[in-house]
Design a protein around this motif. Structure first.
Motif, PDB file in Angstrom:
ATOM      1  N   TYR A 108       0.801  -1.218   0.000  1.00 18.90           N
ATOM      2  CA  TYR A 108       0.000   0.000   0.000  1.00 18.90           C
ATOM      3  C   TYR A 108       0.836   1.270   0.000  1.00 18.90           C
ATOM      4  O   TYR A 108       0.331   2.345  -0.281  1.00 18.90           O
ATOM      5  CB  TYR A 108      -0.872   0.052   1.263  1.00 18.90           C
ATOM      6  N   ARG A 109       2.075   1.140   0.392  1.00 18.35           N
ATOM      7  CA  ARG A 109       2.885   2.326   0.633  1.00 18.35           C
ATOM      8  C   ARG A 109       3.764   2.680  -0.558  1.00 18.35           C
ATOM      9  O   ARG A 109       4.317   1.801  -1.219  1.00 18.35           O
ATOM     10  CB  ARG A 109       3.756   2.106   1.869  1.00 18.35           C
ATOM     11  N   ARG A 110       3.894   3.957  -0.780  1.00 17.98           N
ATOM     12  CA  ARG A 110       4.736   4.459  -1.866  1.00 17.98           C
ATOM     13  C   ARG A 110       6.140   3.886  -1.762  1.00 17.98           C
ATOM     14  O   ARG A 110       6.749   3.534  -2.777  1.00 17.98           O
ATOM     15  CB  ARG A 110       4.771   5.982  -1.784  1.00 17.98           C
ATOM     16  N   GLU A 111       6.678   3.780  -0.563  1.00 17.74           N
ATOM     17  CA  GLU A 111       8.065   3.361  -0.367  1.00 17.74           C
ATOM     18  C   GLU A 111       8.320   1.917  -0.797  1.00 17.74           C
ATOM     19  O   GLU A 111       9.466   1.516  -0.973  1.00 17.74           O
ATOM     20  CB  GLU A 111       8.439   3.504   1.118  1.00 17.74           C
ATOM     21  N   GLU A 112       7.266   1.151  -0.957  1.00 16.76           N
ATOM     22  CA  GLU A 112       7.439  -0.255  -1.321  1.00 16.76           C
ATOM     23  C   GLU A 112       7.554  -0.474  -2.824  1.00 16.76           C
ATOM     24  O   GLU A 112       7.751  -1.600  -3.268  1.00 16.76           O
ATOM     25  CB  GLU A 112       6.248  -1.056  -0.768  1.00 16.76           C
ATOM     26  N   TYR A 113       7.427   0.592  -3.579  1.00 17.80           N
ATOM     27  CA  TYR A 113       7.493   0.486  -5.029  1.00 17.80           C
ATOM     28  C   TYR A 113       8.805   1.033  -5.550  1.00 17.80           C
ATOM     29  O   TYR A 113       9.305   2.055  -5.085  1.00 17.80           O
ATOM     30  CB  TYR A 113       6.300   1.204  -5.665  1.00 17.80           C
ATOM     31  N   ASP A 114       9.357   0.360  -6.534  1.00 11.16           N
ATOM     32  CA  ASP A 114      10.690   0.686  -7.046  1.00 11.16           C
ATOM     33  C   ASP A 114      10.672   1.574  -8.280  1.00 11.16           C
ATOM     34  O   ASP A 114      11.590   2.358  -8.491  1.00 11.16           O
ATOM     35  CB  ASP A 114      11.434  -0.608  -7.399  1.00 11.16           C
ATOM     36  N   TYR A 115       9.664   1.412  -9.109  1.00 13.72           N
ATOM     37  CA  TYR A 115       9.639   2.121 -10.387  1.00 13.72           C
ATOM     38  C   TYR A 115       8.301   2.837 -10.534  1.00 13.72           C
ATOM     39  O   TYR A 115       7.241   2.299 -10.173  1.00 13.72           O
ATOM     40  CB  TYR A 115       9.838   1.141 -11.548  1.00 13.72           C
ATOM     41  N   TRP A 116       8.381   4.036 -11.105  1.00 10.99           N
ATOM     42  CA  TRP A 116       7.207   4.896 -11.234  1.00 10.99           C
ATOM     43  C   TRP A 116       7.114   5.488 -12.628  1.00 10.99           C
ATOM     44  O   TRP A 116       8.135   5.772 -13.257  1.00 10.99           O
ATOM     45  CB  TRP A 116       7.288   6.052 -10.224  1.00 10.99           C
ATOM     46  N   GLY A 117       5.894   5.685 -13.076  1.00 10.56           N
ATOM     47  CA  GLY A 117       5.677   6.426 -14.295  1.00 10.56           C
ATOM     48  C   GLY A 117       5.692   7.917 -14.012  1.00 10.56           C
ATOM     49  O   GLY A 117       5.861   8.358 -12.879  1.00 10.56           O
ATOM     50  N   GLN A 118       5.470   8.697 -15.068  1.00 13.85           N
ATOM     51  CA  GLN A 118       5.524  10.149 -14.946  1.00 13.85           C
ATOM     52  C   GLN A 118       4.186  10.745 -14.512  1.00 13.85           C
ATOM     53  O   GLN A 118       4.118  11.912 -14.149  1.00 13.85           O
ATOM     54  CB  GLN A 118       5.955  10.781 -16.279  1.00 13.85           C
ATOM     55  N   GLY A 119       3.142   9.941 -14.555  1.00 12.70           N
ATOM     56  CA  GLY A 119       1.827  10.390 -14.124  1.00 12.70           C
ATOM     57  C   GLY A 119       0.964  10.885 -15.270  1.00 12.70           C
ATOM     58  O   GLY A 119       1.467  11.335 -16.305  1.00 12.70           O
ATOM     59  N   THR A 120      -0.333  10.795 -15.077  1.00 17.09           N
ATOM     60  CA  THR A 120      -1.289  11.316 -16.050  1.00 17.09           C
ATOM     61  C   THR A 120      -2.393  12.041 -15.282  1.00 17.09           C
ATOM     62  O   THR A 120      -2.877  11.549 -14.250  1.00 17.09           O
ATOM     63  CB  THR A 120      -1.863  10.204 -16.944  1.00 17.09           C
TER      64      THR A 120
END
Length: 126
Positions: A108-120
């Protein structure tokens, strides 16, 4: 290294629908669980958990504010994950991000994710 690119955002009236997509490249997509988060205007320090889908797609989980209205799916053959949004409300207005991680199960937490897109950007008018 996984690259993620979101698409499908836009302006929609309250009650309407949108479908966001996230295309992944640079890694073995089926090894990554995926999440969707959003960042509302004026809340730049807050990433709200929207939903999660497991590596196989067999398990999903949603934030309370979107449960019953949003649906996450994935196509491992096409390296894509989608977020179908219905019954949109003005409070759903936000930048939506997809994210990937392979080290945790349900996350659930942002910190647990390694890769992110730029957003839409999704904007829901009243």
């Amino acid at each position: 290294q996984v690259q993620l690119v979101e698409s499908g955002g836009g302006l929609v009236q309250a009650g309407g629908s949108l479908r966001l997509s996230c295309a992944a490249s640079g890694g073995t997509f089926s090894r990554y669980a995926m999440g969707w988060f959003r960042q509302a205007p004026g809340k730049e320090r807050e990433f709200e958990f929207v939903g999660f889908i497991s590596k196989s797609g067999g398990f999903t989980s949603y934030g309370d504010s979107v449960k019953g209205r949003f649906t996450i799916s994935r196509d491992n053959a096409k390296n894509t994950v989608s977020l179908q949004m219905i019954s949109l409300k003005p409070e759903d207005t936000a930048v939506y991000y997809c994210a990937a991680q392979k080290n945790f199960g349900l996350a659930y937490r942002r910190e647990e994710y390694d890769y992110w897109g730029q957003g839409t950007q999704v904007t829901v008018s009243s």
